[in-house]
Structure formats: C-alpha cells, structure tokens
Design a protein around this motif. Structure first.
Motif, mmCIF file in Angstrom:
data_model
loop_
_atom_site.group_PDB
_atom_site.id
_atom_site.type_symbol
_atom_site.label_atom_id
_atom_site.label_comp_id
_atom_site.label_asym_id
_atom_site.label_seq_id
_atom_site.Cartn_x
_atom_site.Cartn_y
_atom_site.Cartn_z
ATOM 1 N N SER A 295 19.493 14.641 -1.100
ATOM 2 C CA SER A 295 20.078 13.471 -1.754
ATOM 3 C C SER A 295 19.090 12.885 -2.751
ATOM 4 N N GLN B 195 32.718 11.425 -7.837
ATOM 5 C CA GLN B 195 32.804 11.305 -6.380
ATOM 6 C C GLN B 195 33.992 10.458 -5.938
ATOM 7 N N THR C 237 27.965 19.407 -3.414
ATOM 8 C CA THR C 237 28.319 19.031 -2.048
ATOM 9 C C THR C 237 27.048 18.878 -1.226
ATOM 10 N N HIS C 238 27.089 17.994 -0.214
ATOM 11 C CA HIS C 238 26.018 17.896 0.761
ATOM 12 C C HIS C 238 26.347 18.703 2.015
ATOM 13 N N GLU D 63 31.083 16.042 -5.295
ATOM 14 C CA GLU D 63 31.423 15.603 -3.935
ATOM 15 C C GLU D 63 32.898 15.201 -3.827
ATOM 16 N N GLY E 235 33.855 14.056 -0.169
ATOM 17 C CA GLY E 235 32.828 13.392 0.614
ATOM 18 C C GLY E 235 33.302 12.176 1.381
#
Length: 270
Positions: free
Chosen positions: A37, A77, A186-187, A154, A157
C-alpha cells in the motif's frame, strides 16, 4: 495495440514515488499490478491514463503519448455514480464528455445493460442499487467508451466477500467476450492470480518492478483452479515477495499501510 512504459520515474516535490519502471502490455492481455500500500500503483495508472506527466522516462499507448490520445478508459476505486442521475445517464457520462449527444449515448449504453446484468434498472437511481450492481454500472460506463485499454483501480475493493467472488467471475466472462487490454490494481493476491494472464509485483516506495509472474492456467477459470498446484505455488511465492517488500516500509514512513500486504480468505476473493 500495446502499452509501453520505459524507465518511468515520478516525483512529487522531493519525494520519489516511481523509480525506473519498465513494463509492456500487449493487446488482449489481462495484467494485474500488486505491491505494498502506498507504493505508487495509482500514480502509475494516472500516468498511463494521461492524467499526469512523468518526471522522466516514457509512456506510449498504441504508439501515442497518453496525454494527447484517448486510448484508455479509467475506472477508479470508487464507483463515483452521481446520485441525481439515473443509472442509464450515469453510464453515458463518459460518452457525453467526449461530445456524443445524450440520445446517441443512451442508445449505445442500453445495448450493454443486459450483458452487465442491469436490464430493468435503466431509470433507477444509484441509491436503489446494491454494491455489486453499482460496480457493474461503473464498469459499463468504462467499457461503453470503447477504448482499447481498460485501467481498473481496485474495482472490487469495497465489496463484501460473496459479492466480490461473483464480480470476479463476471469480470472474467465480460473480458473474455470483449478482449480489451486490462490493467488492474489489486491488493488481493488470489484475485490477481485468478483473473490475470500476468501479475506484476512492485516494490515498496519508490516503486520498481520487482518481478513478473505468468499465470499459465486454462480459461475460463472456475473455483477448482484455486486448489491446483500451479495456482497455489504462484500465490505462495507472491505472498513471500510482498512480505519481503513490507519489511522495507519503516514505521516512520508516512506511506506505511495500516493493513497487511494482501488479503486471504475463502474463494477467489482471498
């Protein structure tokens, strides 16, 4: 069509955010970008979309400078649907900004409502939609612009786990139908492996390309892919790489995240 990023750097004042990123994405590819992040993923997408200019290096989208061309459609996002506009009129916004008449824009967008699971909601307001349907509307607004490159930051998310699983499967089917070039931030490691042809791993800030993984799994992918030895091996290696990068973020660094480097869990949402 190709996105070609070469030796890209970006600084804000005296803070170096991107440090010599080079990346190529070919027509029809689905590429996921992951990293700690605050490492600069959204900054990279802003540059590819032509919303900002690099400090050094070059970006070419279809051979053109992205600041003077219109090859990319960008989905941020948040869905950013206007509450006072109907769902149909929200999905036509990008076309109207490009100069298309409202009537033509509505006609084009209507043809996609069934494919995007929104048929019957043309006159609804965003407040009447579920989270998943709002994301479908935002995605429709992006796809209807008929750009060669889709930049998704994202996109799922903010969704709950079940809705996110459904949306991942839906996105895979839509991508296979239209075969646009997709770059997605994307995380979620499992989401990246589930959806992408390649996964690009960025380092902690200042971001560099740490490694690229080819996801050589058959399509269409279903839940059984998540337990295959190949999938598990790639997921494990990505987790290890991101864990190493997270150790480079010191507690005093203002960009340090307040959550782990990746989410894990049930199904493809991890």
């Amino acid at each position: 069509m190709k996105v070609d990023v070469s030796g890209l750097t970006k600084s804000f004042a005296d803070r170096l955010v991107l440090d010599g990123i080079s990346l190529e994405v070919s027509d029809g590819e689905f590429v996921a970008v992951i990293g700690p992040s605050g490492c600069g993923k959204s900054t990279l997408f802003n540059l590819i979309a032509g919303l900002d200019t690099p400090s050094s290096g070059s970006i070419r989208v279809g051979g053109d400078d992205p600041t003077t061309s219109s090859h990319c459609a960008y989905m941020p996002q948040k869905d950013l649907l206007f509450p006072w506009r109907t769902v149909l009129d929200n999905t036509t916004l990008g076309l109207e900004v490009q100069g298309m008449s409202k009537r033509q824009a509505r006609e084009r967008a209507r043809t996609l409502f069934d494919t995007f699971g929104l048929a019957g909601f043309e006159t609804a307001r965003p407040s009447e939609l579920s989270g998943g349907m709002r994301q479908r509307a935002a995605m429709l607004r992006t796809v209807v612009q008929d750009r060669e490159v889709l930049l998704l930051d994202e996109p799922f998310g903010a969704l709950d786990a079940l809705t996110r699983t459904e949306m991942q499967s839906w996105l895979q089917s839509v991508w296979q139908q239209y075969r646009s070039m997709v770059l997605m931030i994307t995380h979620d490691i499992r989401e990246a492996v589930y959806l992408a042809d390649r996964v690009v791993v960025l380092t902690a800030r200042p971001a560099r390309v740490r490694r690229e993984f080819v996801v050589d799994l058959p399509r269409p992918r279903d839940l059984s892919a998540l337990t295959s030895p190949e999938f598990v091996a790639i997921e494990h290696e990505l987790i290890e790489l991101l864990h190493e990068e997270m150790q480079q973020v010191t507690p005093s660094d203002p960009s340090a995240p307040d959550r782990g480097p990746a989410k894990r869990g049930r199904g493809p949402v991890a």
